[in-house]
Design an enzyme around this catalytic site. Sequence first.
Site, mmCIF file in Angstrom:
data_model
loop_
_atom_site.group_PDB
_atom_site.id
_atom_site.type_symbol
_atom_site.label_atom_id
_atom_site.label_comp_id
_atom_site.label_asym_id
_atom_site.label_seq_id
_atom_site.Cartn_x
_atom_site.Cartn_y
_atom_site.Cartn_z
ATOM 1 N N GLY A 71 47.864 64.838 60.428
ATOM 2 C CA GLY A 71 47.116 66.119 60.835
ATOM 3 C C GLY A 71 45.936 65.668 60.588
ATOM 4 O O GLY A 71 44.846 65.834 61.085
ATOM 5 N N ASN A 151 46.218 78.089 59.679
ATOM 6 C CA ASN A 151 46.956 77.678 58.220
ATOM 7 C C ASN A 151 47.284 79.045 57.176
ATOM 8 O O ASN A 151 48.197 78.860 56.559
ATOM 9 C CB ASN A 151 46.724 76.021 57.790
ATOM 10 C CG ASN A 151 45.191 76.422 57.655
ATOM 11 O OD1 ASN A 151 44.116 76.027 58.924
ATOM 12 N ND2 ASN A 151 45.176 76.383 55.976
ATOM 13 N N GLN A 179 49.554 73.623 62.801
ATOM 14 C CA GLN A 179 50.047 74.896 62.048
ATOM 15 C C GLN A 179 51.358 76.099 63.664
ATOM 16 O O GLN A 179 52.145 76.284 63.705
ATOM 17 C CB GLN A 179 49.787 75.679 61.459
ATOM 18 C CG GLN A 179 49.313 75.616 60.658
ATOM 19 C CD GLN A 179 50.420 76.058 59.403
ATOM 20 O OE1 GLN A 179 51.432 76.731 59.809
ATOM 21 N NE2 GLN A 179 50.290 74.796 58.279
ATOM 22 N N HIS A 201 54.990 66.388 59.154
ATOM 23 C CA HIS A 201 55.907 67.653 57.975
ATOM 24 C C HIS A 201 55.711 68.790 58.324
ATOM 25 O O HIS A 201 56.257 69.616 57.606
ATOM 26 C CB HIS A 201 54.979 66.938 56.255
ATOM 27 C CG HIS A 201 54.187 67.149 56.407
ATOM 28 N ND1 HIS A 201 53.613 67.973 55.455
ATOM 29 C CD2 HIS A 201 52.470 67.417 56.792
ATOM 30 C CE1 HIS A 201 51.966 68.319 55.558
ATOM 31 N NE2 HIS A 201 51.532 67.419 55.970
ATOM 32 N N THR A 237 50.508 47.851 62.099
ATOM 33 C CA THR A 237 51.555 47.864 62.333
ATOM 34 C C THR A 237 52.555 49.876 62.248
ATOM 35 O O THR A 237 52.556 49.989 61.218
ATOM 36 C CB THR A 237 52.558 46.966 61.455
ATOM 37 O OG1 THR A 237 51.949 45.577 61.871
ATOM 38 C CG2 THR A 237 54.035 47.194 61.867
ATOM 39 N N CYS A 325 45.267 73.101 49.432
ATOM 40 C CA CYS A 325 44.733 72.187 49.068
ATOM 41 C C CYS A 325 43.174 73.324 48.090
ATOM 42 O O CYS A 325 42.592 72.075 47.541
ATOM 43 C CB CYS A 325 43.134 72.208 50.477
ATOM 44 S SG CYS A 325 44.514 71.843 51.643
HETATM 45 C C1 LIG Z 1 48.549 70.914 57.009
HETATM 46 C C2 LIG Z 1 47.309 70.469 58.311
HETATM 47 C C3 LIG Z 1 46.332 69.904 58.067
HETATM 48 C C4 LIG Z 1 46.883 68.374 57.391
HETATM 49 O O1 LIG Z 1 48.274 68.048 58.001
HETATM 50 P P1 LIG Z 1 48.187 66.742 57.146
HETATM 51 O O2 LIG Z 1 49.385 65.771 57.831
HETATM 52 O O3 LIG Z 1 48.737 66.793 55.675
HETATM 53 O O4 LIG Z 1 46.930 65.525 57.571
HETATM 54 C C5 LIG Z 1 45.420 69.660 59.091
HETATM 55 N N1 LIG Z 1 45.371 71.124 59.374
HETATM 56 C C6 LIG Z 1 45.997 72.546 59.497
HETATM 57 C C7 LIG Z 1 45.972 73.603 59.896
HETATM 58 C C8 LIG Z 1 47.100 72.146 58.614
HETATM 59 O O5 LIG Z 1 48.024 73.286 58.287
#
Ligand SMILES: *Cc1c(COP(=O)(O)O)cnc(C)c1O
Length: 407
Positions: A71, A151, A179, A201, A237, A325
Site C-alpha cells: 500500500g 485506518n 482499509q 495484507h 521481476t 506506525c
Molecule cells: C496499511 C496502510 C497503508 C500501507 O500499506 P502497506 O502495505 O503496509 O505498505 C497505507 N494506507 C492505509 C490507510 C493503511 O491502512
Amino acid sequence: MNRIYLDNAATTPVRREVFEAMVPYLTDKYGNPSSIHSYGREARADLNRAREQVAAAIGAAPEEIIFTAGGSEADNLAIKGTALAMYGEKSHIITSAVEHHAVLHSVESLKRLGFSVTILPVDSEGMVDPEDVKRAITPETCLISIMYANNEVGTIQPIEEISRIAREAGVLFHTDAVQAVGHMPVDVKSLGVDMLSLSGHKFYGPKGVGALYARRGVRLAPLIDGGAQERKRRAGTENMAGIVGIGMAIELAVSEMDEVSAKEERLRDKLIEGLTQRIPDVRLNGHRRLRLPNNVNMSFLYVEGESLLLNLDMEGIAASSGSACTSGSLAPSHVLMAMGIPHEVAHGSVRMTLGRYTEDADVERVLDVMPRIVEKLRAMSPIYVKTECGIKEFCANAHGCDVAEKR
Ligand SMILES: *Cc1c(COP(=O)(O)O)cnc(C)c1O
C-alpha cells in the site's frame, strides 16, 4: 491462554487457501513472466489471471492495475508518479490531515522539489468537507489525494462527491483505499476516481504486495526504473507468489464480503455499546455511522492508552493505540489531533479492529476484562483523582462536581 487478535487494521493473517495457492511459486513454478520459454509463458498466464482477479474486484480493467510492493508504494506511486509526470506544468497538491503517512510524507517530500501543498482539516468525526476541497483547487492544482476509509478511526469519506469536484475542475483524484478494499464494496467506476491504492495484507493476503489502480490515460512517472514490467510503470521481476496470493485473497474477500462485514458490524456495535455501558467516561472516536464495519476506536478518559494496551496484552488481547506506525512513540495520533480531540483524551485512545475470525466470545471476553483494567488504572492515576473529580468522595469533600453527580 487463548489469544484474541483485535488489530486487523494493522495486518491480517494469510488465509490457508491463499498460502497454499502461493507455495508453488516459491518452489516448482519459478519461471520469469518475461521469458519466452514454457516456464515464462506459464508464469505470464498466472500473472495475467491475478491481474484480472484484482481488476474484477474493484471494477477496473486488467491493464489499469499496477502491482507494487504494498500500500505504501502504491500511495507513493500515485502521488509522486503523477506529480513528476506533470513536473514543470502544475505544482499544487491537495490532501487531508488524517491521511496515512505514506501519503502525508510523500507530499512532504514533493514540497522539497517545489510543489505547494494544501492539507485540509477534518471535523470532529474525522470527515473532510467536499466544499473545502472545492475551495482549495487552483489553476496550479495537479492532484487531490483523500483516503477512502481511515485506518485509525474508521471514518469513511465522501469519495464520490470529492471525485466529482475533482473531475469538474480537471484535476486528478487519488484515494488510499487500503482499509476499504476487501471490507466494503469498492467500484472505481462508480467512485469516479483516477487512482486507488490497495494492499494484500489488509485482506488476508500476503505482506509486501499491493496494487495501484490507474485509470487508462493517467500519466505516471515510474518510481522504479529498469525493465518494461507493469507497462513500464514499475520495473523489476514480478513478485509472483505475492501477486498470485493477492489475486486469490481479493477474490475471496469480495465473494464473502456481505457475510463477513455484517458479522463484523454486529460485533463492532456490541463492543462499542458494551464498553459504553460498562465503563463511565468513555467516548467513541470517529463517525458513528459512516464507519468501517470492523473499527472500534474509543478513548478511556483519565487512562493512558499505552498502559491499557499493555494490560490487555497481558490478558492475551492484542489491540493498538492509534496506528501501528505511531505506537512506540508517545506523540498523540495525528488523526485524533486533527479531529480536535484534546491531548488527554487522545492519550487514552485504543483501537480495536475486528476481522473475519472474530467471534462473539472474543468480544465478551473484552467486555469482561476491560472494565477491571480501566478501573485499576484509574485508581492509580493522579489526574483522575486530583483534576477531574473522578472520585465521588474527593469531589463531595472538595467542591461540587458534575462528573461525580453524573454517576
Ligand atoms: C496499511 C496502510 C497503508 C500501507 O500499506 P502497506 O502495505 O503496509 O505498505 C497505507 N494506507 C492505509 C490507510 C493503511 O491502512
